[in-house]
Design an enzyme around this catalytic site. Structure first.
Site, PDB file in Angstrom:
ATOM      1  CG  ASP A   8      61.182  12.937 -39.590  1.00 50.63           C
ATOM      2  OD1 ASP A   8      62.376  12.963 -39.951  1.00 50.63           O
ATOM      3  OD2 ASP A   8      60.793  13.201 -38.440  1.00 50.63           O
ATOM      4  CG  MET A   9      63.623   7.634 -40.348  1.00 55.51           C
ATOM      5  SD  MET A   9      65.156   6.739 -40.708  1.00 55.51           S
ATOM      6  CE  MET A   9      65.223   5.612 -39.307  1.00 55.51           C
ATOM      7  CG  ASP A  10      65.987  10.725 -35.496  1.00 53.20           C
ATOM      8  OD1 ASP A  10      66.354  10.100 -34.492  1.00 53.20           O
ATOM      9  OD2 ASP A  10      66.517  10.600 -36.624  1.00 53.20           O
ATOM     10  N   GLY A  43      67.134  13.129 -42.066  1.00 57.26           N
ATOM     11  CA  GLY A  43      68.406  13.816 -42.054  1.00 57.26           C
ATOM     12  C   GLY A  43      69.564  12.891 -41.741  1.00 57.26           C
ATOM     13  CG  ASP A 220      59.499  15.617 -35.469  1.00 58.71           C
ATOM     14  OD1 ASP A 220      60.076  15.986 -34.435  1.00 58.71           O
ATOM     15  OD2 ASP A 220      60.091  15.064 -36.402  1.00 58.71           O
ATOM     16  CG  ASN A 223      64.701  18.087 -40.553  1.00 57.94           C
ATOM     17  OD1 ASN A 223      63.812  18.068 -39.710  1.00 57.94           O
ATOM     18  ND2 ASN A 223      65.570  17.091 -40.683  1.00 57.94           N
TER      19      ASN A 223
END
Length: 270
Positions: A8-10, A43, A220, A223
């Site tokens: 995941d990124m954010d 996302g 985290d 999603n």
């Protein structure tokens, strides 16, 4: 043995200042050198990923990116879409109808635009577009459903209290026809039915002949839940909610403490 790293990124790869630490970059390069495939699973739309991908220094690598919460898979060698699922015009008509008599705004992503449907973008929308290196494009409902654009993910944005009310009122109905998730206090996201990060990750893993038990995923937020549960090894960030942590196999440090690098060192390099 882990062969695919789904990140995941954010809130995961990116710290609270939306930066990638050198420690995370170095660990990712070590993992790739060890033969692990990197798949960013986010996302964000593709235009919100590419600048970070360039910062990772992976322009010459043959990797993949899952964007729009699983709506599309891009090959990073040329950023072409290799698989996708999109919203249709009936979907967009229905989603837009939910915004009537409310301050909540409907936004849509195609490959190049962050659209706001039928309204002048709110400050919350303008701020969010800045996080993905663009500005909002106003579009009428008629143009949004014209077929000119392939619309992937939809998002509803407003102040937290408004999104709280929206989620309470509509989430049950939305989730009967779509994949819906409250990803942030000010955002409720909607994808075509059955589409999640795990949905796209499973398709990509089959393409690459990688088994589920050979996948490690880090995330985290809500999603990320399906992806963490799908992967052979699902790692929650230290900054994740207690609920997300409870469904993961392990917990690493937070996104401000190089949690990605520490998980890579622990599970992939040792």
């Amino acid at each position: 043995m882990i062969k695919l790293l789904a990140l995941d990124m954010d809130g995961t790869l990116l710290n609270s200042q939306k930066k990638i630490s050198q420690e995370n970059i170095s660990a990712i390069h070590k993992a790739i050198k060890a033969g692990v495939k990197l798949v960013l699973c986010t996302g964000r739309p593709p235009f919100g990923v590419r600048p970070y991908y360039e910062l990772l220094g992976l322009a010459q690598e043959d990797e993949y990116v899952i964007v729009d919460n699983g709506c599309a898979i891009h090959r990073t060698s040329d950023w072409k879409v290799i698989d996708s699922v999109a919203l249709d015009k009936q979907d967009i008509h229905y989603l837009y109808s939910l915004t009537q008599n409310s301050s909540i705004q409907l936004t849509l992503f195609d490959e190049e635009h962050y659209f706001v449907v039928g309204e002048t973008p709110s400050p919350i929308v303008v701020r969010d577009t800045g996080y993905v290196f663009t500005s909002p494009t106003e579009i009428s409902l008629e143009e949004a459903v014209s077929g000119k654009y392939t619309m992937f993910q939809a998002m509803f944005l407003a102040e937290k209290e408004t999104v709280d009310f929206f989620e309470e009122k509509y989430a049950s109905d939305i989730c009967q026809h779509f994949s819906g998730v409250r990803s942030q206090d000010v955002i409720y996201e909607v994808m075509p039915a059955g589409v999640t990060k795990a949905f796209a990750l499973e398709k990509l893993a089959q393409k690459l002949n990688i088994k589920v038990e050979e996948i490690m995923a880090l995330g985290d937020a809500n999603n990320d839940l399906e992806m963490l549960k799908f992967a052979g090894l699902g790692i929650a960030m230290g900054n994740a909610s207690d609920y997300v942590k409870s469904l993961a196999d392990d917990v690493t440090e937070s996104n401000d403490e190089n949690g990605v690098a520490k998980a890579i060192e622990k599970y992939l390099l040792n």
